[in-house]
Write a protein that holds these residues in place. Sequence first.
Motif, PDB file in Angstrom:
ATOM      1  N   UNK B 110       0.824  -1.211   0.000  1.00  0.00           N
ATOM      2  CA  UNK B 110       0.000   0.000   0.000  1.00  0.00           C
ATOM      3  C   UNK B 110       0.857   1.260   0.000  1.00  0.00           C
ATOM      4  N   UNK B 113      -0.781   4.629  -0.910  1.00  0.00           N
ATOM      5  CA  UNK B 113      -1.649   5.132   0.150  1.00  0.00           C
ATOM      6  C   UNK B 113      -0.815   5.809   1.240  1.00  0.00           C
ATOM      7  N   UNK B 117      -1.157   9.732   2.447  1.00  0.00           N
ATOM      8  CA  UNK B 117      -1.412  10.170   3.824  1.00  0.00           C
ATOM      9  C   UNK B 117      -0.358  11.184   4.284  1.00  0.00           C
ATOM     10  N   UNK B 146      -5.956  13.480  12.620  1.00  0.00           N
ATOM     11  CA  UNK B 146      -6.534  12.446  11.756  1.00  0.00           C
ATOM     12  C   UNK B 146      -5.432  11.679  11.026  1.00  0.00           C
ATOM     13  N   UNK B 149      -3.689   9.397  13.243  1.00  0.00           N
ATOM     14  CA  UNK B 149      -4.520   8.198  13.441  1.00  0.00           C
ATOM     15  C   UNK B 149      -4.374   7.233  12.263  1.00  0.00           C
ATOM     16  N   UNK B 150      -4.458   7.777  11.056  1.00  0.00           N
ATOM     17  CA  UNK B 150      -4.387   6.924   9.865  1.00  0.00           C
ATOM     18  C   UNK B 150      -3.022   6.253   9.731  1.00  0.00           C
ATOM     19  N   UNK B 156      -3.347  -1.897   9.234  1.00  0.00           N
ATOM     20  CA  UNK B 156      -4.608  -2.027   9.974  1.00  0.00           C
ATOM     21  C   UNK B 156      -5.004  -3.463  10.262  1.00  0.00           C
ATOM     22  N   UNK B 157      -4.249  -4.416   9.710  1.00  0.00           N
ATOM     23  CA  UNK B 157      -4.585  -5.810   9.991  1.00  0.00           C
ATOM     24  C   UNK B 157      -4.301  -6.142  11.457  1.00  0.00           C
ATOM     25  N   UNK B 158      -3.393  -5.381  12.045  1.00  0.00           N
ATOM     26  CA  UNK B 158      -2.968  -5.663  13.411  1.00  0.00           C
ATOM     27  C   UNK B 158      -3.767  -4.806  14.399  1.00  0.00           C
ATOM     28  N   UNK B 159      -4.546  -5.479  15.244  1.00  0.00           N
ATOM     29  CA  UNK B 159      -5.424  -4.700  16.116  1.00  0.00           C
ATOM     30  C   UNK B 159      -4.683  -3.943  17.200  1.00  0.00           C
ATOM     31  N   UNK B 162      -4.132  -0.750  15.653  1.00  0.00           N
ATOM     32  CA  UNK B 162      -5.384   0.009  15.586  1.00  0.00           C
ATOM     33  C   UNK B 162      -5.744   0.603  16.948  1.00  0.00           C
ATOM     34  N   UNK B 163      -5.488  -0.180  18.005  1.00  0.00           N
ATOM     35  CA  UNK B 163      -5.759   0.343  19.340  1.00  0.00           C
ATOM     36  C   UNK B 163      -4.888   1.554  19.632  1.00  0.00           C
ATOM     37  N   UNK B 166      -6.385   4.499  17.814  1.00  0.00           N
ATOM     38  CA  UNK B 166      -7.567   5.009  18.512  1.00  0.00           C
ATOM     39  C   UNK B 166      -7.178   5.803  19.750  1.00  0.00           C
ATOM     40  N   UNK B 169      -5.910   9.214  18.886  1.00  0.00           N
ATOM     41  CA  UNK B 169      -6.970  10.133  18.461  1.00  0.00           C
ATOM     42  C   UNK B 169      -7.800  10.588  19.652  1.00  0.00           C
TER      43      UNK B 169
END
Lengths: 466, 631
Positions: B110, B113, B117, B146, B149-150, B156-159, B162-163, B166, B169
């Motif tokens: 990616x 992408x 960003x 933002x 955060x991105x 993003x496969x790894x939570x 992602x935590x 979050x 943010x």
Amino acid sequence: MLTLLLLAVPFVFGLIVHLLNERNARFAALFSTIISLGITSYLFATFDRESGMQFELNKVWVKDLGINFHLAMDGTSLILIALTSLISLLVVISTEQSKFSNPALFYTFVLLMQSALTGVFTSQDAFLFYVFWELALIPIYFICFLFGEEGRFRITLKFFAYTLAGSLLMLVGIIYLRSINPEQNFEISSFTKIVLNSSEQKWLFWLFLAAFAVKIPIFPLHTWQPDTYVNAPFQGTVLLGSVMSKMGIYGLIRFILPIFPDALNEYSGMLMFLVIFGIIYGSLMAWVQQDIKRLLAYSSFAHMGIMAAGVLSNTNVGVSGAVFQMFAHGVYSFGLFYIVYLLEDFKGNRVIGNFGGLRNIAPKLATVFLIILLGSVGLPLTNGFIGEFMILSGVFTYSPNAALFAGLSVILGAVYMLQFYQKTMLGNVAPDSFNDIKGKSFVLLGIVSLIIILTGVFPAILTGLL
Amino acid sequence: MDQIVWLIPILPLLGFIVVAFLHRMLGNTLVSAVACGTILGSFLLSIYLFTSFDGNGQNITYFDWINIASLHVPFAFLIDGLSLVMLLVVTGIGFLIHLYSVGYMHDDERFPQFMSYLNLFVFFMLLLVMGNNYIVMFTGWEGVGLCSYLLIGFWFKNHSYNNAANKAFIMNRIGDLGFLLGIFLIWTTFDSVIYSEVFGSAESYSKGDKVITSITLLLFIGAMGKSAQIPLYTWLPDAMAGPTPVSALIHAATMVTAGVYMVVRSNILYTLSPDTLNLILGIGLATAFFAATIGLYQNDIKKVLAYSTVSQLGFMFIGLGVGAYTAGIFHLVTHAFFKALLFLGAGSVIHAMGGEQDIRKMGGLRSSIKITYLTFLIGTIAISGIPPFSGFFSKDEILMHLYSKSPLLWFIGIVSSALTAFYMFRLLFLTFWGDFRGTKHQADHLHESPYSMTVPLMILALLAFVGGALNIPEVMGGNTALHHFLQKVLESTELRFVSPHLTHTTEYVLMIIAVAIAAISSWFAYDTYVVKTKLPVGNEDDLKNLVRIIYHKYYIDELYEKGIVKPLNWISRQINKHVEPKIIDGTVEGSANIVLSFSGTIRQLQTGSIGFYLVAMVLSFVLLFALALII
């Protein structure tokens, strides 16, 4: 004349479409909603920003009682008409024929609903307003009742009883105002000139408020709302959540602010407390829901509370912010509920734990979802920010503490929306069979995203009307 | 000039749009060209603005953004000394990191992408520093949040990533609420949110004014979130989940310094509230010290740098707290040089090690990745405050001001500075010196990074070396150039501050102490990790009590989790389960039933049928109507 046309086109088409076969019914419904949106655009372009009520139509209806068929629009009305026309069109486009036993009848209700809502937002005669207010209830009642989910009977009844109880109280108030009106008519503008003593103001205030508080809804009168939103078919949910809930806020602006200023002064503190309590309460409820549609229903409840707070602040900025936010919320709510609809369509249920990893195979959906989500959490350059910012500015002038507590939604909104996004879109486990949005769903969500950004960068498109 | 100014933020935005929508048509090479080219364009335009700057701030208004009733917000930019310094840092370092990313992220599926960003981030960062009012600043402020955060959650496969995203943010949003309320208070107080108007009116307020103090406190809450100060700092170490160029650009050089920029931008307000300044000083000192102690025990190369960043941001706030705004900005700039350098160097190490980040499994890398080692060494010396490298000058200026405020606080500052030198040299020695402790496979694949990565390292190393020249103090024969450049922005507050008049002898003594302590700390690290070849404890159960507390970041995360998040979630679930359906719904329905059952004749109809409700409605309606007529 065009105002009448806005009212009549969906009404007439609504009466006709259920007689047609499925294909023609869809075509007719599309045709009708496109015409409405066309007329609305024309009104938008020709609206005179310097003067108040315009596009007026005033005919005597019942002479002896002083009831007039009086329609007109100011900026607030026009913004809500724009929302109604837009959402109606999107609803018709989004409707999947195969999902309904009798789609032609379904279109009839959608169009009749549009017509009644147009009436509510343009009536200048209180009795006429009341008629449309109640008329709007009938099609949505049938949409939920005939096309809703299991368990809808009890829930639709509760919804019906709640709102009817509220609006009958308002009718009493309207009739009383008419009875003491020296001008002997139902004109809202003449109601504002009636001299009311303070005890009259108080009890009349509560009669009107009952109708509006249920519709918005204001805590603790909200319990019909999540149930109804969840049980209604998607189209019914957005008609309720995007447009119909705005009737309550509109009512506050049209009736409570100009007619009962003293009573509002007296009770605004208490109401503000309830509303802000509801904002925090709704946000916390949204956080712990397992059903993603119910999550959005509570989120919607919290967001409606923010608009109500803006109006209750009774400041120019706060009220304008509420009007702007009605439009913004209507648009991004449609987007969010539509995404939930797509998810449910794919999975067959709405349990949040059953989703995850969709971004792996549906990057387009993940992107538009993010944009719409950012609108809903009020990120600058989206329309959600403009409305929220104006409202909170107004609330701050009313009371800094109120702004602080209402502002908690800025944090809590991010908490539950990001969790929602993470649990549905992110992660590794990719389902095998989900199709990324394309065609109709891509266009719908694309339009929603574009409007969110366009009105966020150039809010004057709307605020210029106020 | 107007045309040039708007191009600066628009170019990165265009880059974002082109890369995001057309990357399939372009291919990776053109994507790199567009993404880097747009930032380079902005950088060149910024240089042009800088060279043609005549010393006077200029407002450039494009359109009315929000204009309703008394709320008037133009979409407008302000070009003055402060925004020019920030422009150069953001676009200059931004360009180098874009270039580096081309090499670092090239194999990621990616990649386009990622580049888009980064471009979007630069756009928002430019809005933040260019806006001529608080709302445009806030727009950039939330926008960079933002992008952060991105990019933290880029994989993003790894939570757990992602935590972390979050968390970043949400913690920032806590600060942002403070910022928002501060803006509202500014608006209600001054009837404007435009800097020039606000500061113009603020001149007439007296020192210590309560409203001004409230405004500055609220704004500072925003700064604490964005610049990761105690107690809102715990998101930044977690943010290291993002790809390393992100850590360098967003979480070291630019975004996290936004809080410093905001305070300096509002210096007129802050100078009017000594209480707030004292609070900033306290928070800055505490953050500088505590973050440095945590840094001593981290074993992840990026985590060490992350705590170091938190600590260095603390130093900047110390500078602001004692009213040395120039020193704060000076340290912001030099820190941007050496910390971007260190992070990119760490990225190069991780690249060479095939993804390994634990320094206990590295060692001896200096022979195989020479450029990375030498540049990293320069960064380490610079951050440790050893002359003539840049960090020495900026930190020294802050400490000098701190000393004239209070020798005791200066002592805390100097201790934190000593800790910095120790953990940085510890990191350097464990990574590059001694024997290689990785796997055979890793040893075979050790390689220097491509030029697109090493060239930015070399440029940044040069900057980290000479950056101190921006503001050489008079005592060393310098002309304090940065100070003069920022003078217009700060001139009204300079009058209110008595600048420290330390004798030259005192200044020299303080400098010598600082240098000596840095040297001793680094020697101590050398002795421990090179001479005695000690390794950090592998098993955390072996840690002593105090060390374990520090290792666990003083359990602040656990405190938030167990003290706030969990209880709130539990309460919400209980309400959802019990209060909402039974009490609230029950009460409302119940009271409706009570009202209705007053009409005893229709009691038997109370079956929940629609007929019953309608009849009841109509009857109560008639009753109320009759009541209305009687009254």
